[in-house]
Design a protein around this motif. Structure first.
Motif, PDB file in Angstrom:
ATOM      1  N   LEU A 258       0.895  -1.281  -0.142  1.00 35.56           N
ATOM      2  CA  LEU A 258       0.052  -0.119  -0.025  1.00 35.56           C
ATOM      3  C   LEU A 258       0.956   1.305   0.132  1.00 35.56           C
ATOM      4  O   LEU A 258       2.169   1.332   0.602  1.00 35.56           O
ATOM      5  N   PRO A 259       0.462   2.269  -0.581  1.00 38.04           N
ATOM      6  CA  PRO A 259       1.393   3.515  -0.687  1.00 38.04           C
ATOM      7  C   PRO A 259       1.058   4.065   0.915  1.00 38.04           C
ATOM      8  O   PRO A 259       0.551   3.861   1.725  1.00 38.04           O
ATOM      9  N   ALA A 260       1.950   4.931   0.986  1.00 37.72           N
ATOM     10  CA  ALA A 260       2.108   5.747   2.477  1.00 37.72           C
ATOM     11  C   ALA A 260       0.865   6.397   2.910  1.00 37.72           C
ATOM     12  O   ALA A 260       0.214   6.867   1.922  1.00 37.72           O
ATOM     13  N   ASN A 261       0.350   5.967   3.973  1.00 34.49           N
ATOM     14  CA  ASN A 261      -0.869   6.508   4.485  1.00 34.49           C
ATOM     15  C   ASN A 261      -2.111   6.231   3.780  1.00 34.49           C
ATOM     16  O   ASN A 261      -3.332   6.630   4.221  1.00 34.49           O
ATOM     17  N   ALA A 262      -2.156   5.062   3.423  1.00 37.75           N
ATOM     18  CA  ALA A 262      -3.286   4.433   2.735  1.00 37.75           C
ATOM     19  C   ALA A 262      -4.204   3.416   3.578  1.00 37.75           C
ATOM     20  O   ALA A 262      -5.024   2.866   3.333  1.00 37.75           O
ATOM     21  N   ARG A 263      -3.377   2.827   4.512  1.00 39.43           N
ATOM     22  CA  ARG A 263      -3.972   1.818   5.399  1.00 39.43           C
ATOM     23  C   ARG A 263      -5.305   1.785   5.949  1.00 39.43           C
ATOM     24  O   ARG A 263      -6.280   1.127   5.944  1.00 39.43           O
ATOM     25  N   ASP A 264      -5.598   3.026   6.824  1.00 43.56           N
ATOM     26  CA  ASP A 264      -6.806   3.437   7.095  1.00 43.56           C
ATOM     27  C   ASP A 264      -8.167   3.560   5.894  1.00 43.56           C
ATOM     28  O   ASP A 264      -9.065   3.162   5.927  1.00 43.56           O
ATOM     29  N   LEU A 265      -7.511   4.112   4.979  1.00 42.62           N
ATOM     30  CA  LEU A 265      -8.549   4.451   3.754  1.00 42.62           C
ATOM     31  C   LEU A 265      -8.965   3.122   3.268  1.00 42.62           C
ATOM     32  O   LEU A 265     -10.032   2.505   2.912  1.00 42.62           O
TER      33      LEU A 265
END
Length: 119
Positions: free
Chosen positions: A4-11
């Protein structure tokens, strides 16, 4: 499985639960970490291959790719746009933040007409 790209986990977790961002808009920054006010935002770190990331979570969302041609070549931005376009976003726009560029904004796909520019 792709990363996953950075900062994508929550989305991504929200999308897997059937949720969609209220604004239906996501900013993808390429090769730097500046966020975008009031939008969900993910990032491709400098030097990372754009093809190594999973982009399917952008399906049916309005996506703005923010990049700076003083940092990153246009071919890399086009490669990222191609990867994201394969995920079928509702719209896809490239925005070059270089203030000296002749064409700062390019509509790749629009909600009204579909594909605007072949990659």
């Amino acid at each position: 499985m792709k990363k996953l790209p950075a900062n994508a986990r929550d989305l991504v977790a929200a999308r897997r639960s059937g949720l969609i961002p209220a604004s239906r808009q996501v900013s993808v920054t390429l090769d730097y970490s500046a966020g975008f006010i009031n939008w969900e935002s993910v990032a491709v770190p400098l030097g990372s291959a754009v093809t190594q990331f999973e982009w399917s979570f952008l399906r049916d969302l309005w996506v703005l790719i923010r990049w700076d041609s003083r940092i990153t070549g246009e071919s890399r931005a086009i490669d990222l746009a191609s990867c994201i376009l394969a995920a079928n976003p509702s719209a896809l726009v490239l925005l070059d933040l270089n203030p000296f560029t002749k064409t700062p904004m390019r509509f790749i796909k629009s909600t009204m007409r579909g594909i605007e520019e072949a990659l």
